[in-house]
Design an enzyme around this catalytic site. Sequence first.
Site, PDB file in Angstrom:
ATOM      1  N   GLU A   1       0.719  -0.997   0.070  1.00 54.89           N
ATOM      2  CA  GLU A   1       0.283   0.149   0.339  1.00 54.89           C
ATOM      3  C   GLU A   1       0.908   1.072   0.122  1.00 54.89           C
ATOM      4  OE1 GLU A   1      -3.319   1.033  -0.272  1.00 54.89           O
ATOM      5  OE2 GLU A   1      -2.683   2.741   0.123  1.00 54.89           O
TER       6      GLU A   1
ATOM      7  N   MET B   1      -2.450   5.235   2.390  1.00 51.14           N
ATOM      8  CA  MET B   1      -3.788   4.776   3.362  1.00 51.14           C
ATOM      9  C   MET B   1      -4.259   3.528   3.535  1.00 51.14           C
ATOM     10  SD  MET B   1      -4.811   8.539   4.272  1.00 51.14           S
ATOM     11  CE  MET B   1      -5.279   8.853   2.172  1.00 51.14           C
TER      12      MET B   1
ATOM     13  N   GLY C   1      -7.107   0.693   3.692  1.00 48.56           N
ATOM     14  CA  GLY C   1      -8.598   0.724   3.460  1.00 48.56           C
ATOM     15  C   GLY C   1      -8.909   1.856   2.270  1.00 48.56           C
ATOM     16  N   GLY C   2      -7.464   2.618   1.473  1.00 49.61           N
ATOM     17  CA  GLY C   2      -8.252   3.280   0.926  1.00 49.61           C
ATOM     18  C   GLY C   2      -8.759   4.080   0.232  1.00 49.61           C
ATOM     19  N   THR C   3      -9.704   4.170  -0.521  1.00 56.84           N
ATOM     20  CA  THR C   3     -10.814   5.379  -0.575  1.00 56.84           C
ATOM     21  C   THR C   3     -12.148   5.321  -0.104  1.00 56.84           C
ATOM     22  OG1 THR C   3     -10.269   5.310  -3.160  1.00 56.84           O
ATOM     23  CG2 THR C   3     -12.035   7.088  -2.759  1.00 56.84           C
ATOM     24  N   CYS C   4     -12.370   4.254   0.517  1.00 49.82           N
ATOM     25  CA  CYS C   4     -13.885   4.026   1.003  1.00 49.82           C
ATOM     26  C   CYS C   4     -13.836   4.272   1.940  1.00 49.82           C
ATOM     27  CB  CYS C   4     -14.279   2.571   0.845  1.00 49.82           C
ATOM     28  SG  CYS C   4     -15.948   2.505   1.542  1.00 49.82           S
TER      29      CYS C   4
ATOM     30  N   HIS D   1     -45.321  -4.621   9.868  1.00 49.51           N
ATOM     31  CA  HIS D   1     -46.512  -2.046   9.912  1.00 49.51           C
ATOM     32  C   HIS D   1     -45.717  -1.816  11.775  1.00 49.51           C
ATOM     33  CE1 HIS D   1     -48.974   0.361   9.813  1.00 49.51           C
ATOM     34  NE2 HIS D   1     -49.884   0.510  11.338  1.00 49.51           N
TER      35      HIS D   1
HETATM   36  C1  LIG Z   1     -16.494  10.434  -2.208  1.00 46.91           C
HETATM   37  C2  LIG Z   1     -16.960   9.416  -2.060  1.00 46.91           C
HETATM   38  C3  LIG Z   1     -18.405   8.355  -1.820  1.00 46.91           C
HETATM   39  C4  LIG Z   1     -18.073   6.704  -2.214  1.00 46.91           C
HETATM   40  N1  LIG Z   1     -18.827   6.781  -1.594  1.00 46.91           N
HETATM   41  C5  LIG Z   1     -19.759   5.203  -2.220  1.00 46.91           C
HETATM   42  C6  LIG Z   1     -20.454   4.437  -0.902  1.00 46.91           C
HETATM   43  O1  LIG Z   1     -21.321   5.277  -0.387  1.00 46.91           O
HETATM   44  N2  LIG Z   1     -20.692   3.170  -1.396  1.00 46.91           N
HETATM   45  C7  LIG Z   1     -20.032   2.343  -2.378  1.00 46.91           C
HETATM   46  O2  LIG Z   1     -20.109   1.579  -2.980  1.00 46.91           O
HETATM   47  N3  LIG Z   1     -18.738   3.421  -2.768  1.00 46.91           N
HETATM   48  C8  LIG Z   1     -18.312   4.354  -2.792  1.00 46.91           C
HETATM   49  N4  LIG Z   1     -17.506   5.386  -3.633  1.00 46.91           N
HETATM   50  C9  LIG Z   1     -16.514   4.387  -4.075  1.00 46.91           C
HETATM   51  C10 LIG Z   1     -15.831   3.404  -3.308  1.00 46.91           C
HETATM   52  O3  LIG Z   1     -14.964   3.991  -2.852  1.00 46.91           O
HETATM   53  C11 LIG Z   1     -14.875   2.271  -4.059  1.00 46.91           C
HETATM   54  O4  LIG Z   1     -15.863   2.166  -5.037  1.00 46.91           O
HETATM   55  C12 LIG Z   1     -14.093   1.648  -3.452  1.00 46.91           C
HETATM   56  O5  LIG Z   1     -13.033   2.478  -2.531  1.00 46.91           O
HETATM   57  C13 LIG Z   1     -13.402   1.159  -4.615  1.00 46.91           C
HETATM   58  O6  LIG Z   1     -12.325   0.086  -4.125  1.00 46.91           O
HETATM   59  P1  LIG Z   1     -10.998  -0.241  -4.385  1.00 46.91           P
HETATM   60  O7  LIG Z   1     -11.043  -1.844  -3.485  1.00 46.91           O
HETATM   61  O8  LIG Z   1     -11.313  -0.384  -6.199  1.00 46.91           O
HETATM   62  O9  LIG Z   1      -9.688   0.696  -4.372  1.00 46.91           O
HETATM   63  P2  LIG Z   1      -9.689   1.491  -3.334  1.00 46.91           P
HETATM   64  O10 LIG Z   1     -10.388   1.572  -2.315  1.00 46.91           O
HETATM   65  O11 LIG Z   1      -9.589   2.671  -4.365  1.00 46.91           O
HETATM   66  O12 LIG Z   1      -8.076   1.884  -3.014  1.00 46.91           O
HETATM   67  C14 LIG Z   1      -6.706   1.281  -3.749  1.00 46.91           C
HETATM   68  C15 LIG Z   1      -5.496   1.705  -3.096  1.00 46.91           C
HETATM   69  O13 LIG Z   1      -4.582   1.283  -3.715  1.00 46.91           O
HETATM   70  C16 LIG Z   1      -3.256   2.319  -3.681  1.00 46.91           C
HETATM   71  N5  LIG Z   1      -2.368   2.105  -4.676  1.00 46.91           N
HETATM   72  C17 LIG Z   1      -3.034   2.760  -5.968  1.00 46.91           C
HETATM   73  N6  LIG Z   1      -2.118   2.291  -6.597  1.00 46.91           N
HETATM   74  C18 LIG Z   1      -0.786   1.911  -5.679  1.00 46.91           C
HETATM   75  C19 LIG Z   1       0.618   1.469  -5.844  1.00 46.91           C
HETATM   76  N7  LIG Z   1       0.918   1.659  -7.965  1.00 46.91           N
HETATM   77  N8  LIG Z   1       1.104   0.791  -5.034  1.00 46.91           N
HETATM   78  C20 LIG Z   1       0.643   0.812  -3.871  1.00 46.91           C
HETATM   79  N9  LIG Z   1      -0.510   0.845  -3.377  1.00 46.91           N
HETATM   80  C21 LIG Z   1      -1.625   1.489  -4.201  1.00 46.91           C
HETATM   81  C22 LIG Z   1      -4.496   3.055  -2.937  1.00 46.91           C
HETATM   82  O14 LIG Z   1      -3.469   4.489  -2.077  1.00 46.91           O
HETATM   83  C23 LIG Z   1      -5.454   2.677  -2.470  1.00 46.91           C
HETATM   84  O15 LIG Z   1      -5.051   2.809  -0.753  1.00 46.91           O
HETATM   85  C24 LIG Z   1     -17.350   6.777  -2.523  1.00 46.91           C
HETATM   86  C25 LIG Z   1     -16.507   7.123  -3.451  1.00 46.91           C
HETATM   87  C26 LIG Z   1     -15.925   8.864  -3.424  1.00 46.91           C
HETATM   88  C27 LIG Z   1     -15.123   9.106  -3.985  1.00 46.91           C
END
Ligand SMILES: Cc1cc2nc3c(=O)[nH]c(=O)nc-3n(C[C@H](O)[C@H](O)[C@H](O)COP(=O)(O)OP(=O)(O)OC[C@H]3O[C@@H](n4cnc5c(N)ncnc54)[C@H](O)[C@@H]3O)c2cc1C
Length: 459
Positions: free
Chosen positions: A34, A37, A39-42, A441
Amino acid sequence: MNERYDAVILGAGQAGPPLAVRLAQAGRKTAIIERKMVGGTCVNNGCIPTKTLIASARAAHLARRGGDYGVMIDAPIRVDMARVKQRKDAVVDNSVTNLTRWLANIPNLTMISGQARFESSKTVRVGDKLVEAEQFFINVGGRASVPEMPGITDVPYLNNSTMMHVDFLPEHLVIVGGSYIGLEFAQMYRRFGSRVTVIEMGPRVIAREDDDVSAAIQTILEAEGIAFRLNAKCVALAPGGKGVMVQVSCDEEPREIEGSHVLLAVGRVPNTADLGLDKAGVTTDARGYITVDDQLRTNVSGIWALGDVNGRGAFTHTSYNDYEIVAANLLDGESRRVTERIPTYALFIDPPLGRAGMTEKEVRASGRKALVATMPMTRVGRAKERGETQGFMRVLVDAETKRIIGVSLLGIEGDETVHSLLDVMYAGVPYTVIQRAMHIHPTVTELIPTLLGDLKPLA
Ligand SMILES: Cc1cc2nc3c(=O)[nH]c(=O)nc-3n(C[C@H](O)[C@H](O)[C@H](O)COP(=O)(O)OP(=O)(O)OC[C@H]3O[C@@H](n4cnc5c(N)ncnc54)[C@H](O)[C@@H]3O)c2cc1C
């Protein structure tokens, strides 16, 4: 320095961590890399923080509406943005800590911090480390796209990640993009007390939904004081006024909107440009999403792609489902496929939109014979009791098989109620099964059998 593993996961998003744990527990020497962070985006700047902020915004909204319920608050409602952010940070920190601790305590699993980049189909570089493995699982997700818009480099702008640092109230937040992320932030900041304008280049918000769903959502948000500028053309940014001037028209007046801050919510791009995919021989589509088959295998044997990066979903649940598919196929001898899942998601404005399967527009385009029923939330007792009767529920059924093929529930609890219909869709049974079910209900779900009783041929 070379390190050898059986399996390596790139990115600790929503699919990577559970997959890493399953592989390690199956006895495979596993590493998860990683760059930022865990946990990534979510967890860090997507679902979890936004839904936590939405909870604060709803508390403010209900406090302002207290009088409607006979609850008198004899002072103006004040939102302390620093505390709102602290609460959000605490929820996020707790998730990150638990996830990190979980991963750290799994035997056979190594966490590596740093940016991963393929050097071949069997090696990845992380700083001065060369990591070798037989199998790679790419879970690198995506990020907010930055549109090529005039003036983009001349003004500071916010995106979903930088919004997470905001601990003040923007006086006038101008949001470029009237889709899911933009609309959630719009209602949230309006409820915190900002003036909010949403700029959308198309003729309506969330164009993927049916026209009347888009219209109802716009009406709900306008009723809270959010301004919309649709069909915006020649969108451009420039410093000026209270912060930023956003051009929204080439010739029609007013051509510009003055905001204190601008949030760009115009889509996402996959994190594939800096991954060295060419060195591994992994192919992408024109937009950079990794091409995968129905079992999430890339074109290179021994490399899989899961989550947003494969373009087969853009949600946490699709990413997690990708993990389940890959783990079941690799470790449990199953043959699960992406095409077996039913599209489902929610828009978490208040009231929310819960969606499953096709829209009415898609059903019409498919040319199949269908039945449709639509019911306003004003008929739902629970909504009346709560004083929240906005929206409507729609169900579409295949006229021949009698199976449910589409659901749009815009109204209180729509994000939860949709699951009773989704599960019937997964069960592959006719809608009459749920129509004859006895529900509790007073709930929203109790009206689903009544709604199904109103089914008529789709004209
Ligand atoms: C504002 C917002 C609100 C959202 N709300 C919802 C919701 O309510 N419900 C829902 O289902 N979805 C929601 N989503 C979408 C959801 O967050 C994403 O679909 C989900 O996080 C995708 O997860 P992922 O596993 O693809 O990767 P991500 O969670 O994006 O994680 C990818 C990870 O890979 C790492 N990474 C990237 N490149 C490299 C590299 N070269 N080497 C090492 N590490 C790397 C990144 O740092 C990151 O930690 C929301 C998104 C946003 C932006």
